[in-house]
Enzyme design. Sequence first.
Site, PDB file in Angstrom:
ATOM      1  N   TYR A   1     -22.337  96.631  84.684  1.00 47.63           N
ATOM      2  CA  TYR A   1     -23.786  96.595  84.952  1.00 47.63           C
ATOM      3  C   TYR A   1     -24.484  97.750  84.232  1.00 47.63           C
ATOM      4  O   TYR A   1     -25.492  97.572  83.561  1.00 47.63           O
ATOM      5  CB  TYR A   1     -24.072  96.714  86.454  1.00 47.63           C
ATOM      6  CG  TYR A   1     -23.920  95.443  87.265  1.00 47.63           C
ATOM      7  CD1 TYR A   1     -23.205  94.348  86.788  1.00 47.63           C
ATOM      8  CD2 TYR A   1     -24.506  95.336  88.527  1.00 47.63           C
ATOM      9  CE1 TYR A   1     -23.072  93.199  87.547  1.00 47.63           C
ATOM     10  CE2 TYR A   1     -24.377  94.184  89.291  1.00 47.63           C
ATOM     11  CZ  TYR A   1     -23.662  93.118  88.803  1.00 47.63           C
ATOM     12  OH  TYR A   1     -23.536  91.985  89.565  1.00 47.63           O
TER      13      TYR A   1
ATOM     14  N   HIS B   1     -30.836  99.336  87.998  1.00 49.68           N
ATOM     15  CA  HIS B   1     -29.898 100.436  88.244  1.00 49.68           C
ATOM     16  C   HIS B   1     -30.381 101.717  87.579  1.00 49.68           C
ATOM     17  O   HIS B   1     -29.612 102.455  86.959  1.00 49.68           O
ATOM     18  CB  HIS B   1     -28.482 100.056  87.767  1.00 49.68           C
ATOM     19  CG  HIS B   1     -28.144  98.617  88.044  1.00 49.68           C
ATOM     20  ND1 HIS B   1     -28.020  97.667  87.060  1.00 49.68           N
ATOM     21  CD2 HIS B   1     -27.962  97.958  89.216  1.00 49.68           C
ATOM     22  CE1 HIS B   1     -27.768  96.491  87.609  1.00 49.68           C
ATOM     23  NE2 HIS B   1     -27.719  96.635  88.916  1.00 49.68           N
TER      24      HIS B   1
ATOM     25  N   HIS C   1     -30.030  91.492  83.524  1.00 49.46           N
ATOM     26  CA  HIS C   1     -28.972  91.585  84.545  1.00 49.46           C
ATOM     27  C   HIS C   1     -27.745  90.780  84.145  1.00 49.46           C
ATOM     28  O   HIS C   1     -27.798  89.559  84.055  1.00 49.46           O
ATOM     29  CB  HIS C   1     -29.499  91.094  85.890  1.00 49.46           C
ATOM     30  CG  HIS C   1     -28.835  91.752  87.065  1.00 49.46           C
ATOM     31  ND1 HIS C   1     -27.467  91.837  87.200  1.00 49.46           N
ATOM     32  CD2 HIS C   1     -29.360  92.375  88.138  1.00 49.46           C
ATOM     33  CE1 HIS C   1     -27.196  92.479  88.321  1.00 49.46           C
ATOM     34  NE2 HIS C   1     -28.307  92.835  88.908  1.00 49.46           N
TER      35      HIS C   1
ATOM     36  N   ARG D   1     -27.167  85.900  93.967  1.00 51.58           N
ATOM     37  CA  ARG D   1     -26.173  86.974  93.765  1.00 51.58           C
ATOM     38  C   ARG D   1     -25.832  87.056  92.277  1.00 51.58           C
ATOM     39  O   ARG D   1     -25.397  86.060  91.681  1.00 51.58           O
ATOM     40  CB  ARG D   1     -24.915  86.642  94.578  1.00 51.58           C
ATOM     41  CG  ARG D   1     -23.839  87.713  94.515  1.00 51.58           C
ATOM     42  CD  ARG D   1     -22.529  87.205  95.081  1.00 51.58           C
ATOM     43  NE  ARG D   1     -22.501  87.064  96.533  1.00 51.58           N
ATOM     44  CZ  ARG D   1     -22.022  87.999  97.388  1.00 51.58           C
ATOM     45  NH1 ARG D   1     -21.521  89.121  96.919  1.00 51.58           N
ATOM     46  NH2 ARG D   1     -22.036  87.777  98.684  1.00 51.58           N
ATOM     47  N   ALA D   2     -26.018  88.246  91.697  1.00 51.80           N
ATOM     48  CA  ALA D   2     -25.887  88.364  90.242  1.00 51.80           C
ATOM     49  C   ALA D   2     -24.440  88.209  89.785  1.00 51.80           C
ATOM     50  O   ALA D   2     -24.157  87.547  88.786  1.00 51.80           O
ATOM     51  CB  ALA D   2     -26.440  89.705  89.775  1.00 51.80           C
ATOM     52  N   SER D   3     -23.507  88.806  90.527  1.00 52.54           N
ATOM     53  CA  SER D   3     -22.110  88.744  90.093  1.00 52.54           C
ATOM     54  C   SER D   3     -21.578  87.319  90.163  1.00 52.54           C
ATOM     55  O   SER D   3     -20.583  86.992  89.528  1.00 52.54           O
ATOM     56  CB  SER D   3     -21.247  89.672  90.944  1.00 52.54           C
ATOM     57  OG  SER D   3     -21.288  89.264  92.295  1.00 52.54           O
TER      58      SER D   3
ATOM     59  N   HIS E   1     -30.697  90.657  95.903  1.00 47.90           N
ATOM     60  CA  HIS E   1     -29.926  89.442  95.632  1.00 47.90           C
ATOM     61  C   HIS E   1     -29.513  88.801  96.954  1.00 47.90           C
ATOM     62  O   HIS E   1     -29.326  89.486  97.961  1.00 47.90           O
ATOM     63  CB  HIS E   1     -28.648  89.749  94.839  1.00 47.90           C
ATOM     64  CG  HIS E   1     -28.888  90.365  93.503  1.00 47.90           C
ATOM     65  ND1 HIS E   1     -29.525  89.694  92.486  1.00 47.90           N
ATOM     66  CD2 HIS E   1     -28.566  91.589  93.015  1.00 47.90           C
ATOM     67  CE1 HIS E   1     -29.580  90.489  91.421  1.00 47.90           C
ATOM     68  NE2 HIS E   1     -29.021  91.635  91.712  1.00 47.90           N
TER      69      HIS E   1
ATOM     70  N   HIS F   1     -35.723  94.344  93.501  1.00 49.04           N
ATOM     71  CA  HIS F   1     -34.354  93.986  93.106  1.00 49.04           C
ATOM     72  C   HIS F   1     -33.500  93.700  94.347  1.00 49.04           C
ATOM     73  O   HIS F   1     -32.842  94.588  94.887  1.00 49.04           O
ATOM     74  CB  HIS F   1     -33.782  95.149  92.291  1.00 49.04           C
ATOM     75  CG  HIS F   1     -32.450  94.880  91.655  1.00 49.04           C
ATOM     76  ND1 HIS F   1     -31.863  95.768  90.782  1.00 49.04           N
ATOM     77  CD2 HIS F   1     -31.583  93.837  91.749  1.00 49.04           C
ATOM     78  CE1 HIS F   1     -30.704  95.292  90.372  1.00 49.04           C
ATOM     79  NE2 HIS F   1     -30.506  94.129  90.953  1.00 49.04           N
TER      80      HIS F   1
ATOM     81  N   GLU G   1     -31.560  96.994  95.676  1.00 50.50           N
ATOM     82  CA  GLU G   1     -30.437  96.075  95.466  1.00 50.50           C
ATOM     83  C   GLU G   1     -29.576  95.959  96.714  1.00 50.50           C
ATOM     84  O   GLU G   1     -28.361  95.817  96.638  1.00 50.50           O
ATOM     85  CB  GLU G   1     -29.578  96.489  94.259  1.00 50.50           C
ATOM     86  CG  GLU G   1     -28.810  95.325  93.637  1.00 50.50           C
ATOM     87  CD  GLU G   1     -27.983  95.720  92.411  1.00 50.50           C
ATOM     88  OE1 GLU G   1     -27.671  96.898  92.253  1.00 50.50           O
ATOM     89  OE2 GLU G   1     -27.643  94.813  91.628  1.00 50.50           O
TER      90      GLU G   1
HETATM   91 ZN   LIG Z   1     -28.693  93.371  90.803  1.00 52.07          ZN
END
Ligand SMILES: [Zn+2]
Length: 344
Positions: A192, A221, A176, A69-71, A8, A6, A282
């Site tokens: 999340y 997470h 995610h 990048r997930a966000s 990003h 995990h 992460e």
């Molecule tokens: Zn993540």
Amino acid sequence: MVIDCHGHYTSEPSALLDYRKLQVAALNDPSRTPGELRVSDDEIREKLEPAQLAFQRERGTDIAIFSPRASAMGHHVGDAATSVTWSRICNDMIHRVCNLYPRNFIGVCQLPQSPGVRPDNCIPELERCINELGFVGCNLNPDPSGGYWKEPPLSDRWWYPLYEKMVELDAPAMVHVTATCNPAFHTTGSHYLNADTTAFMQFLTSDLFKDFPSLKFVIPHGGGAVPFHWGRYRGMAQDMKRPPLKELLLNNVYFDTCVYHQPGIDLLAKVIPADNILFASEMVGAVKGIDPETGHYFDDTKRYIDGVSSLSAEDKRKIFEGNALKVYPRLSKQISRQAGARRA
Ligand SMILES: [Zn+2]
């Protein structure tokens, strides 16, 4: 080998961030539509070397399964076309990182999801990333609305065409979400973890894995609230006359180790079978600082796994390496392929 499942791309060149700003601005003002993204290999190296690569060396991890990048996926921004353009650009950047550092990163893709749009629209990008870019999986957002939960649950047939393709391609998904636009939630602190917990409960109440026995999900997470409340979930399954959780879910659902303190990892390792835990950190991501109680980075999760006394050496080997190779069927070959690419 220590595989971090995990990671990003949070050390992106500023040109990528600028591109996105313009893309979003152009939704209201087409004159601001960005031109072609231009990023040199040196710009990628400059940002990545002191960040993810330095931490890999310092912490003794070998390879990261690496995604945009997930966000910043921002599925709720613009429409499906916005999401397709942005996802392709972000996935191409991951591909460049994997080409520049073939021994350090293996790609996982962002999907061009969009609220209310059937997930079938993600299939071409998934196929491109797996078949052409050598990626080994995808990140699947259960809530493309960004915190308003307007999509059917992950167990709904709405998602089945995408699952069929994931199974066909041997491409598992990490569940995610992206940033939330609902002010009630904090993106990494609540949204999340809520999503991780929500996805698990959706799986628990469904027969999804009867329909897709080989479909695999990683819940990140540490599984949100799930391991801490394992007794509640076992009891609820029992009350609902469902099979025991091990039988119902643990051939298909896995948890990562992005839990940033020793007691949390101890609990995870005690509650969840070692066969269902994948090492992850992460980094560099949600929590960037050093824990004053330990003097080490909160997200230096390898130290916590090393420190779990209840796990055997064999269990730890599974968590660091074996389980990732099992859950991501393409991973082993891709690691060899990329290692060979550098020697060539
Ligand atoms: Zn993540």
